[in-house]
Design a protein around this motif. Structure first.
Motif, PDB file in Angstrom:
ATOM      1  N   ASP A 148       0.868  -1.162   0.186  1.00 45.34           N
ATOM      2  CA  ASP A 148      -0.023  -0.033  -0.090  1.00 45.34           C
ATOM      3  C   ASP A 148       0.852   1.254   0.184  1.00 45.34           C
ATOM      4  O   ASP A 148       0.780   2.004   0.736  1.00 45.34           O
ATOM      5  N   TRP A 149       1.988   1.077  -0.763  1.00 45.11           N
ATOM      6  CA  TRP A 149       2.891   2.241  -0.923  1.00 45.11           C
ATOM      7  C   TRP A 149       2.648   3.101  -2.495  1.00 45.11           C
ATOM      8  O   TRP A 149       2.328   2.467  -3.213  1.00 45.11           O
ATOM      9  N   SER A 150       2.847   4.477  -2.255  1.00 49.46           N
ATOM     10  CA  SER A 150       2.668   5.183  -3.459  1.00 49.46           C
ATOM     11  C   SER A 150       3.837   5.251  -4.105  1.00 49.46           C
ATOM     12  O   SER A 150       5.116   4.746  -3.580  1.00 49.46           O
ATOM     13  N   ALA A 151       4.069   5.858  -5.514  1.00 46.36           N
ATOM     14  CA  ALA A 151       5.306   5.752  -6.142  1.00 46.36           C
ATOM     15  C   ALA A 151       6.383   6.779  -5.198  1.00 46.36           C
ATOM     16  O   ALA A 151       7.238   6.709  -5.002  1.00 46.36           O
ATOM     17  N   GLU A 152       5.556   7.654  -4.472  1.00 45.16           N
ATOM     18  CA  GLU A 152       6.218   8.805  -3.583  1.00 45.16           C
ATOM     19  C   GLU A 152       6.911   8.073  -2.519  1.00 45.16           C
ATOM     20  O   GLU A 152       7.714   8.352  -1.935  1.00 45.16           O
ATOM     21  N   ASP A 153       5.851   7.115  -1.860  1.00 46.26           N
ATOM     22  CA  ASP A 153       6.594   6.441  -0.745  1.00 46.26           C
ATOM     23  C   ASP A 153       7.804   5.603  -1.081  1.00 46.26           C
ATOM     24  O   ASP A 153       8.730   5.574  -0.322  1.00 46.26           O
ATOM     25  N   LEU A 154       8.051   4.934  -2.177  1.00 46.91           N
ATOM     26  CA  LEU A 154       8.835   4.120  -2.509  1.00 46.91           C
ATOM     27  C   LEU A 154      10.133   4.813  -3.125  1.00 46.91           C
ATOM     28  O   LEU A 154      11.202   4.665  -2.379  1.00 46.91           O
ATOM     29  N   ALA A 155       9.935   6.093  -3.697  1.00 47.81           N
ATOM     30  CA  ALA A 155      10.952   6.889  -4.209  1.00 47.81           C
ATOM     31  C   ALA A 155      11.498   7.492  -2.814  1.00 47.81           C
ATOM     32  O   ALA A 155      12.743   7.514  -2.852  1.00 47.81           O
ATOM     33  N   GLY A 156      10.774   7.975  -1.974  1.00 49.20           N
ATOM     34  CA  GLY A 156      11.462   8.529  -0.684  1.00 49.20           C
ATOM     35  C   GLY A 156      12.372   7.476   0.112  1.00 49.20           C
ATOM     36  O   GLY A 156      13.207   8.101   0.647  1.00 49.20           O
ATOM     37  N   LYS A 157      12.109   6.253   0.073  1.00 47.84           N
ATOM     38  CA  LYS A 157      12.974   5.270   0.698  1.00 47.84           C
ATOM     39  C   LYS A 157      14.248   5.076   0.133  1.00 47.84           C
ATOM     40  O   LYS A 157      15.125   4.907   0.897  1.00 47.84           O
ATOM     41  N   VAL A 158      14.421   5.515  -1.029  1.00 46.31           N
ATOM     42  CA  VAL A 158      15.824   5.484  -1.577  1.00 46.31           C
ATOM     43  C   VAL A 158      16.319   6.599  -1.987  1.00 46.31           C
ATOM     44  O   VAL A 158      17.561   6.905  -2.534  1.00 46.31           O
ATOM     45  N   LEU A 179      15.032   8.960  -4.400  1.00 43.13           N
ATOM     46  CA  LEU A 179      14.901   8.982  -5.724  1.00 43.13           C
ATOM     47  C   LEU A 179      13.549   9.947  -6.038  1.00 43.13           C
ATOM     48  O   LEU A 179      12.850  10.073  -4.834  1.00 43.13           O
ATOM     49  N   GLU A 180      13.361  10.557  -7.163  1.00 48.89           N
ATOM     50  CA  GLU A 180      12.142  11.065  -7.440  1.00 48.89           C
ATOM     51  C   GLU A 180      10.918  10.310  -7.682  1.00 48.89           C
ATOM     52  O   GLU A 180      11.179   9.394  -8.318  1.00 48.89           O
ATOM     53  N   PRO A 181       9.869  10.690  -7.408  1.00 40.91           N
ATOM     54  CA  PRO A 181       8.931  10.114  -7.659  1.00 40.91           C
ATOM     55  C   PRO A 181       8.458   9.670  -9.156  1.00 40.91           C
ATOM     56  O   PRO A 181       8.019   8.535  -9.625  1.00 40.91           O
ATOM     57  N   GLY A 182       9.050  10.698  -9.843  1.00 48.31           N
ATOM     58  CA  GLY A 182       8.947  10.394 -11.449  1.00 48.31           C
ATOM     59  C   GLY A 182       9.805   9.358 -11.927  1.00 48.31           C
ATOM     60  O   GLY A 182       9.256   8.652 -13.179  1.00 48.31           O
ATOM     61  N   PHE A 183      10.972   9.070 -11.332  1.00 48.48           N
ATOM     62  CA  PHE A 183      11.448   8.047 -11.752  1.00 48.48           C
ATOM     63  C   PHE A 183      10.948   6.439 -11.345  1.00 48.48           C
ATOM     64  O   PHE A 183      10.943   5.939 -12.259  1.00 48.48           O
ATOM     65  N   VAL A 184      10.262   6.510 -10.429  1.00 46.84           N
ATOM     66  CA  VAL A 184       9.404   5.391 -10.012  1.00 46.84           C
ATOM     67  C   VAL A 184       8.303   5.329 -11.240  1.00 46.84           C
ATOM     68  O   VAL A 184       8.234   4.101 -11.653  1.00 46.84           O
ATOM     69  N   ARG A 185       7.727   6.217 -11.454  1.00 49.99           N
ATOM     70  CA  ARG A 185       6.652   6.211 -12.491  1.00 49.99           C
ATOM     71  C   ARG A 185       7.064   5.804 -13.661  1.00 49.99           C
ATOM     72  O   ARG A 185       6.506   5.141 -14.330  1.00 49.99           O
ATOM     73  N   ALA A 186       8.253   6.652 -14.301  1.00 54.10           N
ATOM     74  CA  ALA A 186       8.771   6.252 -15.606  1.00 54.10           C
ATOM     75  C   ALA A 186       9.058   4.716 -15.626  1.00 54.10           C
ATOM     76  O   ALA A 186       9.149   3.881 -16.486  1.00 54.10           O
ATOM     77  N   PHE A 187       9.873   3.963 -14.485  1.00 54.43           N
ATOM     78  CA  PHE A 187      10.220   2.852 -14.580  1.00 54.43           C
ATOM     79  C   PHE A 187       9.116   1.940 -14.580  1.00 54.43           C
ATOM     80  O   PHE A 187       9.025   0.939 -15.511  1.00 54.43           O
ATOM     81  N   GLU A 188       8.253   2.003 -13.805  1.00 57.46           N
ATOM     82  CA  GLU A 188       7.158   1.183 -13.909  1.00 57.46           C
ATOM     83  C   GLU A 188       6.244   1.440 -15.129  1.00 57.46           C
ATOM     84  O   GLU A 188       5.444   0.389 -15.496  1.00 57.46           O
TER      85      GLU A 188
END
Length: 107
Positions: free
Chosen positions: A30-40, A42-51
């Motif tokens: 139940d994590w957002s892209a922002e949650d995951l990006a913040g853990k490492v 990175l920018e949330p846009g990186f997670v969204r682009a990768f996914e």
């Protein structure tokens, strides 16, 4: 190779996390892209682009995402098809991967 910091293209090495695995793992946690990006860091846009399958992200950054998900309890499966599950025991270290074992760390 362009976009790679470890000699493999966009996290496509054997055992690398796929975009679908990343999306599924975030869903289980139940994590957002922002949650995951913040853990490492990175920018949330990186997670969204990768996914979304856009670009050629450095495999080291994809591995950082995978490690954060594993620390939170996600278990990745590669064969016979890529998938994810949530470890009921919670997060833990990922240990040393089989392909990374050497005589020095195999003790």
């Amino acid at each position: 190779m362009a976009g790679s910091d470890e000699g493999t293209a966009s996290g496509l090495a054997q055992g690398a996390m796929t975009p679908a695995q990343s999306r599924a793992a975030r869903g289980l946690l139940d994590w957002s892209a922002e949650d995951l990006a913040g853990k490492v860091g990175l920018e949330p846009g990186f997670v969204r682009a990768f996914e979304g399958g856009h670009g050629d992200p450095p495999s080291g950054q994809v591995e950082a995402l995978r490690s954060a998900l594993m620390a939170a309890g996600i278990v990745f499966t590669d064969a016979p098809s890529p998938g994810v599950s949530l470890d009921p025991q919670g997060g833990g270290g990922e240990g040393t991967r089989l392909d990374a074992l050497t005589t020095e760390n195999d003790r």
